[in-house]
Design a protein around this motif. Structure first.
Motif, mmCIF file in Angstrom:
data_model
loop_
_atom_site.group_PDB
_atom_site.id
_atom_site.type_symbol
_atom_site.label_atom_id
_atom_site.label_comp_id
_atom_site.label_asym_id
_atom_site.label_seq_id
_atom_site.Cartn_x
_atom_site.Cartn_y
_atom_site.Cartn_z
ATOM 1 N N UNK A 188 99.865 -30.077 -8.423
ATOM 2 C CA UNK A 188 99.014 -29.550 -7.353
ATOM 3 C C UNK A 188 98.798 -30.614 -6.277
ATOM 4 N N UNK A 189 98.756 -30.181 -5.044
ATOM 5 C CA UNK A 189 98.465 -31.085 -3.935
ATOM 6 C C UNK A 189 97.600 -30.347 -2.914
ATOM 7 N N UNK A 190 96.681 -31.087 -2.312
ATOM 8 C CA UNK A 190 95.851 -30.507 -1.241
ATOM 9 C C UNK A 190 96.245 -31.146 0.084
ATOM 10 N N UNK A 191 96.495 -30.288 1.073
ATOM 11 C CA UNK A 191 96.911 -30.728 2.406
ATOM 12 C C UNK A 191 95.853 -30.304 3.409
ATOM 13 N N UNK A 192 95.448 -31.234 4.277
ATOM 14 C CA UNK A 192 94.425 -30.958 5.285
ATOM 15 C C UNK A 192 95.057 -30.985 6.674
ATOM 16 N N UNK A 193 94.883 -29.895 7.423
ATOM 17 C CA UNK A 193 95.344 -29.819 8.803
ATOM 18 C C UNK A 193 94.114 -29.766 9.715
ATOM 19 N N UNK A 194 93.907 -30.818 10.482
ATOM 20 C CA UNK A 194 92.811 -30.824 11.464
ATOM 21 C C UNK A 194 93.407 -30.501 12.830
ATOM 22 N N UNK A 195 92.676 -29.707 13.613
ATOM 23 C CA UNK A 195 93.253 -29.289 14.889
ATOM 24 C C UNK A 195 92.184 -29.138 15.972
ATOM 25 N N UNK A 196 92.603 -29.501 17.197
ATOM 26 C CA UNK A 196 91.797 -29.310 18.399
ATOM 27 C C UNK A 196 92.607 -28.501 19.397
ATOM 28 N N UNK A 197 91.931 -27.947 20.387
ATOM 29 C CA UNK A 197 92.638 -27.180 21.415
ATOM 30 C C UNK A 197 91.748 -26.992 22.637
ATOM 31 N N UNK A 198 92.387 -26.843 23.783
ATOM 32 C CA UNK A 198 91.687 -26.513 25.038
ATOM 33 C C UNK A 198 90.511 -27.452 25.302
ATOM 34 N N UNK A 199 90.737 -28.735 25.091
ATOM 35 C CA UNK A 199 89.691 -29.720 25.378
ATOM 36 C C UNK A 199 89.438 -29.805 26.880
ATOM 37 N N UNK A 200 90.470 -29.580 27.684
ATOM 38 C CA UNK A 200 90.341 -29.572 29.143
ATOM 39 C C UNK A 200 89.652 -30.830 29.667
ATOM 40 N N UNK A 201 89.963 -31.950 29.047
ATOM 41 C CA UNK A 201 89.438 -33.252 29.476
ATOM 42 C C UNK A 201 87.916 -33.287 29.546
ATOM 43 N N UNK A 202 87.259 -32.574 28.661
ATOM 44 C CA UNK A 202 85.805 -32.687 28.541
ATOM 45 C C UNK A 202 85.517 -33.964 27.750
ATOM 46 N N UNK A 203 85.606 -35.081 28.429
ATOM 47 C CA UNK A 203 85.553 -36.373 27.747
ATOM 48 C C UNK A 203 84.162 -36.743 27.273
ATOM 49 N N UNK A 204 83.157 -35.951 27.613
ATOM 50 C CA UNK A 204 81.830 -36.178 27.032
ATOM 51 C C UNK A 204 81.859 -35.918 25.527
ATOM 52 N N UNK A 215 113.222 -22.278 7.746
ATOM 53 C CA UNK A 215 113.026 -21.691 6.402
ATOM 54 C C UNK A 215 113.835 -22.394 5.316
ATOM 55 N N UNK A 216 115.105 -22.723 5.537
ATOM 56 C CA UNK A 216 115.842 -23.393 4.460
ATOM 57 C C UNK A 216 115.446 -24.850 4.255
ATOM 58 N N UNK A 217 114.784 -25.453 5.244
ATOM 59 C CA UNK A 217 114.513 -26.893 5.210
ATOM 60 C C UNK A 217 113.078 -27.249 4.833
ATOM 61 N N UNK A 218 112.190 -26.242 4.775
ATOM 62 C CA UNK A 218 110.768 -26.543 4.606
ATOM 63 C C UNK A 218 110.156 -25.692 3.506
ATOM 64 N N UNK A 219 108.941 -26.091 3.135
ATOM 65 C CA UNK A 219 108.178 -25.339 2.133
ATOM 66 C C UNK A 219 107.069 -24.513 2.767
ATOM 67 N N UNK A 220 106.463 -25.038 3.822
ATOM 68 C CA UNK A 220 105.383 -24.352 4.547
ATOM 69 C C UNK A 220 105.676 -24.431 6.040
ATOM 70 N N UNK A 221 105.487 -23.312 6.755
ATOM 71 C CA UNK A 221 105.759 -23.273 8.191
ATOM 72 C C UNK A 221 104.449 -23.113 8.952
ATOM 73 N N UNK A 279 101.346 -25.856 -5.034
ATOM 74 C CA UNK A 279 101.857 -26.196 -6.367
ATOM 75 C C UNK A 279 103.374 -26.186 -6.258
ATOM 76 N N UNK A 280 103.955 -27.378 -6.395
ATOM 77 C CA UNK A 280 105.375 -27.571 -6.147
ATOM 78 C C UNK A 280 105.702 -27.132 -4.716
ATOM 79 N N UNK A 281 106.444 -26.055 -4.529
ATOM 80 C CA UNK A 281 106.864 -25.672 -3.179
ATOM 81 C C UNK A 281 106.091 -24.489 -2.618
ATOM 82 N N UNK A 282 105.059 -24.033 -3.308
ATOM 83 C CA UNK A 282 104.392 -22.794 -2.904
ATOM 84 C C UNK A 282 102.912 -23.010 -2.621
ATOM 85 N N UNK A 283 102.382 -22.241 -1.639
ATOM 86 C CA UNK A 283 100.947 -22.242 -1.364
ATOM 87 C C UNK A 283 100.253 -21.363 -2.404
ATOM 88 N N UNK A 284 99.238 -21.915 -3.043
ATOM 89 C CA UNK A 284 98.458 -21.134 -4.001
ATOM 90 C C UNK A 284 97.102 -20.736 -3.430
#
Length: 478
Positions: free
Chosen positions: A1-17, A168-174, A236-241
């Motif tokens: 088993x492995x846990x993967x974390x994807x953090x993401x931002x979007x549309x910040x529009x240079x709101x640098x505050x 698809x042939x090269x990856x486990x998760x897209x 788990x191995x190559x599949x999302x559980x």
């Protein structure tokens, strides 16, 4: 088993505050998660850059890339603000200093067919335990804007088919980094259930717990850096559980100790750089009113006519955020006055349709004068007064005039305005009936700046000052 974390931002529009807190949070979370043995990836889904901020304007966006380097992103994609808000040359250089991958799968040079410089169509990331994440990215199509710059945006669904054949042939998760908007994201998930995760943006939507469409999990984190998104994938191995999505409000997390100093420094540096770029010398101040015509409005309308080579122009006074003082004018004053990333639009209409456009403007005039509006390139507060130059309307007779003569239904007329007038819903005849041409590469502030430079040159000022210093009388009209 492995846990993967994807953090993401979007549309910040240079709101640098928000930026010091976002960067600090991403660095802290990466350290915490990697120390726990899990895998961590950070992505931005486009529209990080927005020239409304002086630092982004002064550096053509490259300062934002340096800031993102500091936050240690793994990959980003290109939103319409980067793609349309930059010239072709600027975009090809924007990511030169990037320490992350810039992924875009559906944007190509119209001449060479190549992807923008510094970008790749997909990437495969390996987790700590060897799970393979295939990442590709799509941006929204704005053909009237991208084509004149020299880019083509390929059909998203055709590109998805091509990317899936490769990945698809090269990856486990897209994972798809999507700057298409929530509507298209749902369509993509319906049509392509083999895409496991869709991280969305563009329409500024928030999905607090994600959204499941068939086999895909959608995530989105709003706008302006108000949230950071977080997707957790258990494999788990190559599949999302199992997978889940959430968002973290940035205002609710601890701030770095020097947050205020950093925010102030971003702005000060931008203003400093822009002030070094001198444009013109005004012999008198040019005040602006959002609710009336003014000399500054008429000068700006003349600037549009000169740039677009038209006999008439139309603008709304709410575009002008500040007046211009007398003395030296720099790009800093121009940027504060006109922060909008708007291009000039040349509109050609038959006389009957021109009359209809003016009637639409007159019908909406009083409503729009104090109408608050945001988005579609507008960075002001109110739409403001509609002002004409070269075209006029007689409220008593309802007649429309062009250069003082009645508009004839059987001939064509061309006027200049800003692209905003085509996107807003108040003057539909422009979009529906107009032969519309966006003029590149200048924004409205640059167009006004060039005209001021021509009318009130700096070198004349320097000569005046030299002669005054020598005690001589100098009359520029002699």
């Amino acid at each position: 088993m492995e846990r993967i974390h994807l953090y993401h931002t979007n549309d910040i529009h240079s709101h640098l505050s928000k930026w010091p807190r976002i960067a600090h949070y991403l660095r802290e979370e990466r350290t915490r998660i990697e120390n726990s043995g899990d895998s961590f990836f950070a992505f931005d889904i486009g529209d990080a850059c927005d020239r409304v901020h002086p630092l982004i304007e002064a550096t053509n966006g490259t300062a934002m890339i340096d800031l993102m380097n500091d936050a240690h992103y793994d990959a980003v994609t290109i939103g319409n603000n980067e793609g349309i808000g930059s010239s072709k040359e600027q975009l090809n250089r924007l990511y030169d200093s990037a320490n992350f991958k810039t992924i875009i799968s559906n944007m190509r040079d119209a001449e060479s067919g190549e992807f923008p410089k510094g970008t790749i169509p997909f990437e495969i990331f390996n987790t700590k335990k060897g799970h393979r994440l295939g990442i590709f990215a799509l941006t929204a199509s704005f053909p009237t804007s991208y084509i004149p710059i020299g880019w083509t945006i390929q059909d998203s669904f055709e590109v998805i088919t091509q990317m899936l054949e490769i990945l698809e042939p090269l990856t486990d998760t897209i994972v798809l980094l999507s700057h298409l908007g929530i509507g298209d994201d749902r369509k993509v998930a319906e049509m392509f259930p083999m895409i496991d995760i869709i991280l969305g943006s563009h329409t500024h939507h928030v999905l607090p717990k994600g959204e499941r469409v068939r086999d895909s999990l959608l995530g989105a984190a709003g706008r302006y850096g108000e949230y950071v998104g977080h997707v957790v994938i258990d494999v788990d191995e190559n599949s999302i559980v199992d997978s889940s999505a959430s968002v973290t409000p940035i205002d609710g997390i601890p701030a770095p100790f020097n947050e205020e100093e950093l925010i102030t420094a971003y702005s000060q540096k931008g203003h400093q750089l822009l002030k070094q770029q001198q444009i013109a010398f005004l012999p008198k101040a040019l005040p602006i009113s959002w609710y009336a015509d003014s000399e500054l409005m008429q000068i700006s309308l003349e600037a549009l006519k000169y740039y677009a080579k038209t006999e008439a122009a139309v603008l709304n006074a709410g575009l002008f955020m500040t007046s211009l003082n007398d003395g030296v004018i720099t790009n800093d004053e121009l940027h504060q006055m006109l922060p909008h990333p708007m291009r000039i639009l040349r509109v050609t209409l038959p006389g009957a349709e021109l009359i209809r456009v003016v009637e639409e403007m007159e019908k909406n005039r009083h409503y729009l004068r104090k109408f608050p509006i945001r988005g579609m390139g507008f960075r002001g507060k109110y739409f403001g007064e509609i002002v004409y130059n070269g075209v006029s309307f007689d409220p008593k007779t309802g007649e429309v005039y062009w250069q003082g003569k009645s508009v004839r239904a059987d001939r064509e007329y061309t006027f200049a305005t800003v692209d905003h007038f085509m996107y807003i819903p108040f003057f539909p005849t422009i979009e529906l009936k107009g032969e519309n041409e966006l003029i590149f590469p200048l924004f409205i502030r640059n167009v006004v700046g060039q005209y001021l430079k021509k009318q009130y040159p700096l070198n004349q000022t320097k000569l005046d000052e030299e002669l005054r210093n020598e005690g001589e009388h100098y009359d520029p009209n002699e």
